[in-house]
Each structure stands twice: as structure tokens, then as C-alpha cells.
Scaffold this motif. Sequence first.
Motif, PDB file in Angstrom:
ATOM      1  N   THR A 100      79.055  91.797   1.011  1.00  0.00           N
ATOM      2  CA  THR A 100      77.961  91.647   0.049  1.00  0.00           C
ATOM      3  C   THR A 100      78.465  91.146  -1.301  1.00  0.00           C
ATOM      4  OG1 THR A 100      76.695  93.414   1.121  1.00  0.00           O
ATOM      5  CG2 THR A 100      76.123  92.876  -1.158  1.00  0.00           C
ATOM      6  N   LEU A 101      79.599  91.670  -1.750  1.00  0.00           N
ATOM      7  CA  LEU A 101      80.094  91.330  -3.079  1.00  0.00           C
ATOM      8  C   LEU A 101      80.640  89.909  -3.167  1.00  0.00           C
ATOM      9  CD1 LEU A 101      81.763  94.677  -4.214  1.00  0.00           C
ATOM     10  CD2 LEU A 101      79.492  93.778  -4.732  1.00  0.00           C
ATOM     11  N   LEU A 102      80.791  89.239  -2.034  1.00  0.00           N
ATOM     12  CA  LEU A 102      81.188  87.830  -2.077  1.00  0.00           C
ATOM     13  C   LEU A 102      80.118  86.969  -2.747  1.00  0.00           C
ATOM     14  CD1 LEU A 102      82.796  87.290   1.461  1.00  0.00           C
ATOM     15  CD2 LEU A 102      83.973  87.443  -0.747  1.00  0.00           C
ATOM     16  N   LEU A 103      78.841  87.372  -2.628  1.00  0.00           N
ATOM     17  CA  LEU A 103      77.746  86.586  -3.209  1.00  0.00           C
ATOM     18  C   LEU A 103      77.789  86.582  -4.738  1.00  0.00           C
ATOM     19  CD1 LEU A 103      75.195  84.913  -2.915  1.00  0.00           C
ATOM     20  CD2 LEU A 103      73.887  87.041  -2.672  1.00  0.00           C
ATOM     21  N   PRO A 104      77.821  87.732  -5.417  1.00  0.00           N
ATOM     22  CA  PRO A 104      77.921  87.669  -6.883  1.00  0.00           C
ATOM     23  C   PRO A 104      79.219  87.029  -7.349  1.00  0.00           C
ATOM     24  CG  PRO A 104      78.108  89.929  -6.102  1.00  0.00           C
ATOM     25  CD  PRO A 104      77.644  89.120  -4.949  1.00  0.00           C
ATOM     26  N   ILE A 105      80.309  87.215  -6.614  1.00  0.00           N
ATOM     27  CA  ILE A 105      81.564  86.570  -7.002  1.00  0.00           C
ATOM     28  C   ILE A 105      81.407  85.056  -6.974  1.00  0.00           C
ATOM     29  CG2 ILE A 105      83.932  86.117  -6.228  1.00  0.00           C
ATOM     30  CD1 ILE A 105      84.111  89.057  -5.408  1.00  0.00           C
ATOM     31  N   ALA A 106      80.734  84.529  -5.935  1.00  0.00           N
ATOM     32  CA  ALA A 106      80.532  83.081  -5.838  1.00  0.00           C
ATOM     33  C   ALA A 106      79.710  82.557  -7.010  1.00  0.00           C
ATOM     34  CB  ALA A 106      79.854  82.738  -4.512  1.00  0.00           C
ATOM     35  N   LEU A 107      78.647  83.267  -7.374  1.00  0.00           N
ATOM     36  CA  LEU A 107      77.799  82.826  -8.486  1.00  0.00           C
ATOM     37  C   LEU A 107      78.544  82.899  -9.817  1.00  0.00           C
ATOM     38  CD1 LEU A 107      74.330  84.364  -7.572  1.00  0.00           C
ATOM     39  CD2 LEU A 107      75.086  82.007  -7.329  1.00  0.00           C
ATOM     40  N   LEU A 108      79.360  83.910  -9.988  1.00  0.00           N
ATOM     41  CA  LEU A 108      80.139  84.023 -11.226  1.00  0.00           C
ATOM     42  C   LEU A 108      81.179  82.908 -11.322  1.00  0.00           C
ATOM     43  CD1 LEU A 108      80.601  87.889 -11.223  1.00  0.00           C
ATOM     44  CD2 LEU A 108      79.319  86.585 -12.924  1.00  0.00           C
ATOM     45  N   LEU A 109      81.746  82.496 -10.186  1.00  0.00           N
ATOM     46  CA  LEU A 109      82.697  81.380 -10.194  1.00  0.00           C
ATOM     47  C   LEU A 109      81.992  80.071 -10.544  1.00  0.00           C
ATOM     48  CD1 LEU A 109      84.902  82.207  -7.065  1.00  0.00           C
ATOM     49  CD2 LEU A 109      85.556  82.353  -9.483  1.00  0.00           C
ATOM     50  N   ILE A 110      80.767  79.894 -10.049  1.00  0.00           N
ATOM     51  CA  ILE A 110      79.983  78.699 -10.404  1.00  0.00           C
ATOM     52  C   ILE A 110      79.707  78.689 -11.903  1.00  0.00           C
ATOM     53  CG2 ILE A 110      77.733  77.583 -10.144  1.00  0.00           C
ATOM     54  CD1 ILE A 110      77.745  78.559  -7.224  1.00  0.00           C
ATOM     55  N   ALA A 111      79.351  79.853 -12.451  1.00  0.00           N
ATOM     56  CA  ALA A 111      79.104  79.950 -13.897  1.00  0.00           C
ATOM     57  C   ALA A 111      80.371  79.644 -14.684  1.00  0.00           C
ATOM     58  CB  ALA A 111      78.576  81.342 -14.242  1.00  0.00           C
ATOM     59  N   ALA A 112      81.529  80.083 -14.175  1.00  0.00           N
ATOM     60  CA  ALA A 112      82.794  79.789 -14.849  1.00  0.00           C
ATOM     61  C   ALA A 112      83.052  78.289 -14.870  1.00  0.00           C
ATOM     62  CB  ALA A 112      83.939  80.523 -14.151  1.00  0.00           C
ATOM     63  N   ALA A 113      82.755  77.608 -13.756  1.00  0.00           N
ATOM     64  CA  ALA A 113      82.929  76.155 -13.712  1.00  0.00           C
ATOM     65  C   ALA A 113      81.999  75.466 -14.704  1.00  0.00           C
ATOM     66  CB  ALA A 113      82.679  75.646 -12.295  1.00  0.00           C
ATOM     67  N   CYS A 114      80.746  75.954 -14.787  1.00  0.00           N
ATOM     68  CA  CYS A 114      79.793  75.377 -15.747  1.00  0.00           C
ATOM     69  C   CYS A 114      80.259  75.572 -17.184  1.00  0.00           C
ATOM     70  CB  CYS A 114      78.415  76.009 -15.565  1.00  0.00           C
ATOM     71  SG  CYS A 114      77.598  75.606 -14.005  1.00  0.00           S
ATOM     72  N   SER A 115      80.960  76.644 -17.444  1.00  0.00           N
ATOM     73  CA  SER A 115      81.392  76.963 -18.814  1.00  0.00           C
ATOM     74  C   SER A 115      82.356  75.923 -19.371  1.00  0.00           C
ATOM     75  CB  SER A 115      82.036  78.349 -18.857  1.00  0.00           C
ATOM     76  OG  SER A 115      81.103  79.344 -18.495  1.00  0.00           O
ATOM     77  N   PHE A 116      83.042  75.202 -18.498  1.00  0.00           N
ATOM     78  CA  PHE A 116      83.942  74.164 -18.983  1.00  0.00           C
ATOM     79  C   PHE A 116      83.173  73.019 -19.646  1.00  0.00           C
ATOM     80  CE2 PHE A 116      86.927  76.168 -15.973  1.00  0.00           C
ATOM     81  CZ  PHE A 116      88.047  76.243 -16.779  1.00  0.00           C
ATOM     82  N   GLY A 117      81.862  72.974 -19.422  1.00  0.00           N
ATOM     83  CA  GLY A 117      81.046  71.947 -20.051  1.00  0.00           C
ATOM     84  C   GLY A 117      80.616  72.266 -21.466  1.00  0.00           C
ATOM     85  N   LEU A 118      80.988  73.428 -21.980  1.00  0.00           N
ATOM     86  CA  LEU A 118      80.605  73.801 -23.343  1.00  0.00           C
ATOM     87  C   LEU A 118      81.243  72.873 -24.365  1.00  0.00           C
ATOM     88  CD1 LEU A 118      80.910  77.687 -23.149  1.00  0.00           C
ATOM     89  CD2 LEU A 118      78.798  76.390 -23.408  1.00  0.00           C
ATOM     90  N   ARG A 119      80.472  72.537 -25.371  1.00  0.00           N
ATOM     91  CA  ARG A 119      81.001  71.775 -26.492  1.00  0.00           C
ATOM     92  C   ARG A 119      81.542  72.727 -27.536  1.00  0.00           C
ATOM     93  NH1 ARG A 119      75.854  67.685 -27.218  1.00  0.00           N
ATOM     94  NH2 ARG A 119      76.384  66.225 -25.535  1.00  0.00           N
ATOM     95  N   ARG A 120      82.574  72.313 -28.211  1.00  0.00           N
ATOM     96  CA  ARG A 120      83.112  73.138 -29.292  1.00  0.00           C
ATOM     97  C   ARG A 120      82.048  73.284 -30.370  1.00  0.00           C
ATOM     98  NH1 ARG A 120      87.834  75.215 -30.882  1.00  0.00           N
ATOM     99  NH2 ARG A 120      88.179  75.541 -33.108  1.00  0.00           N
ATOM    100  N   THR A 121      81.823  74.507 -30.801  1.00  0.00           N
ATOM    101  CA  THR A 121      80.770  74.767 -31.774  1.00  0.00           C
ATOM    102  C   THR A 121      81.023  74.014 -33.060  1.00  0.00           C
ATOM    103  OG1 THR A 121      80.575  76.970 -30.828  1.00  0.00           O
ATOM    104  CG2 THR A 121      79.493  76.587 -32.951  1.00  0.00           C
TER     105      THR A 121
END
Length: 539
Positions: free
Chosen positions: A495-516
Amino acid sequence: MNPRRVTRPWLAISALCTGLFMILLDNTIVNIAVPSMMSDLGTGLDQILWIVNGYTLAYAVPLILAGRLGDRFGRKRLYVVGLVVFTLASALCGLSDTGGELIAARAAQGVGGALMTPQTLAFITVLFPPEKRGAAFGAWSGVAGVSTIAGPLLGGLIVEKLSWEWIFFVNVPVGVIGLVLALLVVPESRNASTQRLDPLGIVLVSTGLFAVIYALQEGSHYDWGVIAGPLSVPVLLVAGVVLVAAFLLVQQRSPEPMVPLTLSADRNFSIANVVATAVGFGMVALLPVTLFLQDVLGLSALECGLVTAPASVCAAMIAPFAGFRADRTGGKYLLVTGLLAFCAGIGGSALLAAPNMRVWLIVPAVIVLGVAMGLLFSTMTTVALRDVRPELSGAASAVFNTTRQLGQALGTAAVGALLQAALRTSTHREAATAAESLPVSVREQFVDSFTAVSADSPARTVDAPAGLPTSLSAQWHQLGVGVFGHGFVTAMRWTLLLPIALLLIAAACSFGLRRTRKASRTVSPDTARLTETSHRPAE
């Protein structure tokens, strides 16, 4: 205007966080008291679950409207109204004699909390310049993180030493203190350019969010099928999504939208909301871990709270630091680190879990979870709202909190359904193996008893049926405990593989942040009105 109300923004934020702690604590503290409530009120589990779900529903649905009302009529005014409603509703919760009365009072609590939450974040964007908001968001997030995780500990302590009513009564003096502080030290703030509300937008977003969250919360109760007549869970879910989509289309054409679409054009705001959704989903991963501690290891509610307490301490210590660093670095790598730590904490809990394990072995994973929450809550809030103009602060904070609540609702539905399905499969397999040591005459009955195994009520399958000889009954129970324990651990890991997968996707998206970007020296009219007696709003 009293100058000290402007030059002491930290005092104002401290007052606002008093109310914030209460409303977020009540998201989790009630879960511990469910058995006591069922016994004292004489209600079934379905009605008791609405005491929990009714609060979440009443809290999540009005958030966007509450942000807009704060912008229009005054953020302090809405906060004070919400605090009064929440405090009175808390007293009514403790005085309730029936399940119906308690459900109604809990719903009123949720509405009061919804009126308060967007205003607390909005005030940070008003009282602090952009380059100093990170530390303030860190303090806000530290309170949010601690209140979320501290619920089981405080709830277990109160229920064990007093009674379930006191988890509500303790809110009354805290609410009164928070009200006095808010009236004395929090300045009024509103967007003077906001002239009217959008009735169509209010109906669309409120109805749409209600349908989506209700469908996600109650889907498993109806086996994801028919609710009544032609209305089913999938139909309600699709209708809710369509209504929310229609709301967004209406906002594009509205001269004064409830949710300005300029917010979605901000890449950092959009990515932070993706992260907030994943974090809300990931927080539900703590449910299987809590069930493991109580149902498999046999810990009491208070003992379970003590095991998870280090996470609260870590989150409280790290959140202000993370918010401060997010001001300096932009927050990208803090978010990535926090999300990866969240994955490590969840994965570590799953890998370390074992029937009959020594409970302290899981504490390192709990500490990692606390570190992750300390990094995430403050950083994602800072990234989302640091550069938001004060006149948009109510709408922005409302959207941010709504996405986190939607993530939590989605996580509750998905994790709950997946855990139950995986548990039935794993326990059936374990039962088939364990039954070989039983007499042939009861093997099939033993295996069949795990067909309807429940994650939150293992006794129905672990305990032997009446009529068996004493020795066979003891053997049945011993085997049943082993089957449930090993089956639950296996199900939890899948079961916990599902939230781990979504959190990894969010981590990948975070690389798209622009410097404030550096804070602009231009002062908005709203901030200027608050800072008319002081050259520097935050010292």
C-alpha cells in the motif's frame, strides 16, 4: 492605528497560530476517541465515522469562499467570527448526548475552522515583506505540522486520563485566549478593490468540492457503487469534477474572479500546490503505520502517540529554519530533500515493520518523517505564497489549503481501499498456509474467516468461533494473530508504494521551481495602509 500593531507582526502571527493549532489538531485528535464515543453515545461505526468525516467535509469545502470573504470584508473580522464559531461548537461537541448532535456540532467546528485558516496565511503576506516571509511561514508550518502529528498523543492522554468530551472542552479556554489576543494584537486588513462576490462561482465551487470530497470519503462505504437510486459514487465524482471545471471556466470570464487566474500563471505557486497535494496524500500513509502499532503490536492509543511524538518535536524544530533558508535559497532543494525524506520515512517504516518487533526499532523512521514534515510544510508554503501580492493573499492561501485537503481526501480513499484489498489477499494466503496445522474439519472455516478481514477490527477474524474445544480455540487464536500480523505487514508494504510514488513525482516536479525573485521595493496599497506608522513592517 496603534503603531505596535504594525511593528510587532510576530506577536500577531503568534495570536493567529493559537487558533490554527486548535483547528488542525481537531483533524486527528478525534480518531483516538472513536471507541469511547461509540460506547458512551450508543452509536454505530457508520455514524461515528461521520463525526470525523463531517468535520473534514465542512472544513474543506468553504475554504475558497472563506478566503474571498476575508479579502472582501476583512481578514481579522473573518478570523474572529470563525474562532467564535469554532469555540462555541467545541463546547457543544462536549455537551452532545447523541451521535446526531455531535455530528452537527463537528460540522459547525469545520465551518469555523474554514473561516480562520485562509486568514492566518493571508496575514503573513500582509504583515511581512517578501524577503522575510519564509521564517513566518516556517513558524506557521511548524504549528501545522506539530498539531497534525500531536493529535494521537494528546487525544490518547486526554481519553485515558479524563474522557472523550474533554478533547473538545479543552478548546474552549484556548479559544477564549486566542480571541482576546486576536482582538488586541492583530490589525484589520482587507482588499479595498474587492467590490462584490460571484454567486455563480460560489455555487459551482462549493457544490463541486462537496461532491468530490464526499465521493472520496464515502466511496468505500458504498463499495464505490450506488448511493441511492441513479446516484452512484462514480457519477458523483464525475459531476464534482465537471462542476469544478465549470467554475474555472467561469473564472476566466469574470471581471472579479474568486480565484484570480494570474495565480496559476505563477510557476512556483502551481508547483507548490502539486507538492501540497502529494504531501496531503502522503500524510494518509501514517494511517497504516498507526494501525500497525495498535492492531499488530498491541500498543494503546497513548503508547502509539508516544512512539510518534519524536516526529512532532523534529517538525517543530526544523520548520522555522527551513522557512528561513527558503527565503535565501528559493526552496527548490529543500523541497526535494523533504520529499525524499518523506519517502525514506514511509519506506523505512514499511521495511522495519514486523510482527512481534521491538517498537523502538521503528522510531528512527518516525524521526525521518518528522524531519521531512519540518522541511516540507514551511518550504512549500513559502514557495507558494512568498511572492503573492497582499491583495491576492486570501485567494492564494485558500487555494493552497484546498489542494492539500483534496490530496488528503484522495489519499484517504486510495490508501484505505488499497490497504483493505491487499490485506484480504495477503491474509488469505497466510491463512491457507497456517491452516495446514489445524484439524481438517476446521481448515476451510479458518481460511474463510479472513475473507472479510478488516484493517481496523482484527479481532473478528483472530478470535476463534464459539463451540470449539479449549485447546483448539487457543491454537486458532494463536494462528490467527500470526496470520493477521504477517498479512497486515505485507499489505502495508504494498500500500505504501502508492504515496511513495506520488511523492517522488512531486520531487521531480520541484526541480522546475524558479529561484525566487528579490523582493520588490514597491509597496502595495494594502501593505501601505498597514505600515503607515512604520517604515519597516518586520523587525
